[in-house]
Enzyme design. Structure first.
Site, mmCIF file in Angstrom:
data_model
loop_
_atom_site.group_PDB
_atom_site.id
_atom_site.type_symbol
_atom_site.label_atom_id
_atom_site.label_comp_id
_atom_site.label_asym_id
_atom_site.label_seq_id
_atom_site.Cartn_x
_atom_site.Cartn_y
_atom_site.Cartn_z
ATOM 1 N NE ARG A 282 -4.045 -1.857 2.145
ATOM 2 C CZ ARG A 282 -4.979 -1.958 3.072
ATOM 3 N NH1 ARG A 282 -5.021 -1.078 4.046
ATOM 4 N NH2 ARG A 282 -5.873 -2.915 3.033
ATOM 5 C CG ASP B 3 -13.425 7.095 7.288
ATOM 6 O OD1 ASP B 3 -14.129 6.065 7.220
ATOM 7 O OD2 ASP B 3 -12.172 7.061 7.236
HETATM 8 C C1 LIG Z 1 -13.909 -1.296 6.629
HETATM 9 S S1 LIG Z 1 -14.417 0.401 6.629
HETATM 10 C C2 LIG Z 1 -16.055 0.256 7.280
HETATM 11 C C3 LIG Z 1 -17.049 1.094 6.512
HETATM 12 C C4 LIG Z 1 -18.483 0.940 6.950
HETATM 13 N N1 LIG Z 1 -18.670 1.325 8.334
HETATM 14 C C5 LIG Z 1 -18.981 -0.455 6.718
HETATM 15 O O1 LIG Z 1 -19.148 -1.202 7.694
HETATM 16 O O2 LIG Z 1 -19.201 -0.837 5.572
HETATM 17 C C6 LIG Z 1 -13.481 1.047 8.002
HETATM 18 C C7 LIG Z 1 -13.341 2.557 7.992
HETATM 19 O O3 LIG Z 1 -12.816 2.990 9.250
HETATM 20 C C8 LIG Z 1 -11.973 4.094 9.031
HETATM 21 N N2 LIG Z 1 -11.054 4.247 10.177
HETATM 22 C C9 LIG Z 1 -9.996 3.491 10.496
HETATM 23 N N3 LIG Z 1 -9.367 3.965 11.582
HETATM 24 C C10 LIG Z 1 -10.053 5.072 11.967
HETATM 25 C C11 LIG Z 1 -9.897 6.014 13.013
HETATM 26 N N4 LIG Z 1 -8.884 5.948 13.893
HETATM 27 N N5 LIG Z 1 -10.789 7.026 13.098
HETATM 28 C C12 LIG Z 1 -11.821 7.129 12.213
HETATM 29 N N6 LIG Z 1 -12.007 6.271 11.196
HETATM 30 C C13 LIG Z 1 -11.133 5.250 11.068
HETATM 31 C C14 LIG Z 1 -11.275 3.769 7.728
HETATM 32 O O4 LIG Z 1 -10.747 4.925 7.092
HETATM 33 C C15 LIG Z 1 -12.376 3.068 6.923
HETATM 34 O O5 LIG Z 1 -13.005 3.942 6.035
#
Ligand SMILES: C[S@@+](CC[C@H](N)C(=O)[O-])C[C@H]1O[C@@H](n2cnc3c(N)ncnc32)[C@H](O)[C@@H]1O
Length: 273
Positions: free
Chosen positions: A34, A143
């Protein structure tokens, strides 16, 4: 040449410090895969050279780019369907009743990625609870990753994305063509305010919240981080508010002040009375 252990542990440490995302040594291949595009983009030959620059602590936004590249943004419309079934059959009808005098609702989606999840809730509201149009519905979606939030705000999805989870009837009703892609209609876009927010930083969302979606993000964190985030959500939830987590996530053994509510196959968590 691959990254040496010292470089790998620097990168794991940086990502953990900035986002709480845990990268296990068995996932080290992800760092290389990545971060190579990030390195190339910034004019470096390889990830090793990128690490050298990061360590020199030059503040040029590179650290943020590295953290963003290490987030997993996988999502779909109406993912796992059950939370949406529960919203439609139980949660919104109950809240419409209990909030009928003050006519306000506060919803937060805490890991919104490219927007499919909050837009699914938005379409569900439009479809099944049109009376909410005259309420004050505050719907914030956050996010950590600015790139996905930009896409969410734009609301443009490829056919491969609209094919995943979105019923054809909703595609026809709530999307318009944008070249080969589909754009979610402005009235649905306007329902949701997308903001950058780090779950381990200062939170700009305020309570009391009626519905919290925090799905498929706790899986990336360690136990102390999960405990801290769930505790902060507890403090923000209305006494009859509900928290929705991902299918592989739970509050069990992490935050005792929640109890599990199950309706058919749908599961949510509410503050214990
Ligand atoms: C796998 S996606 C889940 C998306 C959606 N909630 C779903 O279940 O389909 C995880 C998301 O969490 C965000 N994320 C990861 N670490 C984070 C943090 N410390 N604070 C806020 N968002 C975070 C990532 O950028 C990503 O977009």
């Amino acid at each position: 040449m691959g990254l040496v252990e010292q470089e790998l542990s620097y990168l794991r440490g940086l990502v953990y410090r900035e986002s709480a995302i845990v990268i296990e040594p068995r996932q080290d291949y992800l760092l290389e895969a990545r971060l190579l595009p990030v390195a190339k983009d910034a004019g470096f030959a390889d990830v090793s050279a990128l690490v050298g620059q990061l360590r020199a602590r030059v503040t040029n936004g590179l650290h943020t780019k590295v953290v963003e590249a290490m987030t997993t943004n996988e999502t779909t419309f109406f993912r796992d369907i059950h939370p949406f079934t529960m919203l439609k059959q139980e949660v919104f009808p109950r809240l419409l009743q209990s909030r009928k005098l003050r006519r306000t609702l506060d919803i937060w989606c805490g890991a919104a990625s490219t927007g499919q999840e909050p837009y699914s809730v938005g379409m569900l509201v439009k479809e099944s609870f049109p009376e909410l149009a005259s309420w004050r519905v505050k719907f914030v979606a956050t996010d950590i990753c600015t790139a996905v939030l930009e896409r969410a705000r734009e609301g443009i999805y490829k056919q491969s994305e609209t094919n995943r989870g979105l019923p054809a009837s909703l595609l026809v009703k709530y999307f318009e063509r944008s070249g080969a892609d589909f754009r979610i209609r402005e009235d649905v876009r306007k329902m949701i305010e997308f903001r950058q927010m780090n779950l381990i930083g200062t939170w700009s969302v305020t309570g009391p919240l009626d519905i919290v979606f925090l799905r498929n993000v706790l899986i990336y964190f360690d136990v102390p981080t999960k405990k801290s985030i769930l505790g902060r959500i507890y403090d923000l939830l209305a006494p009859d508010g509900l928290l929705f987590l991902g299918g592989a996530e739970t509050t069990l053994n992490l935050e005792d002040r929640f109890e599990r509510v199950q309706v058919d196959k749908s599961v949510a968590y509410r503050p214990k009375k």
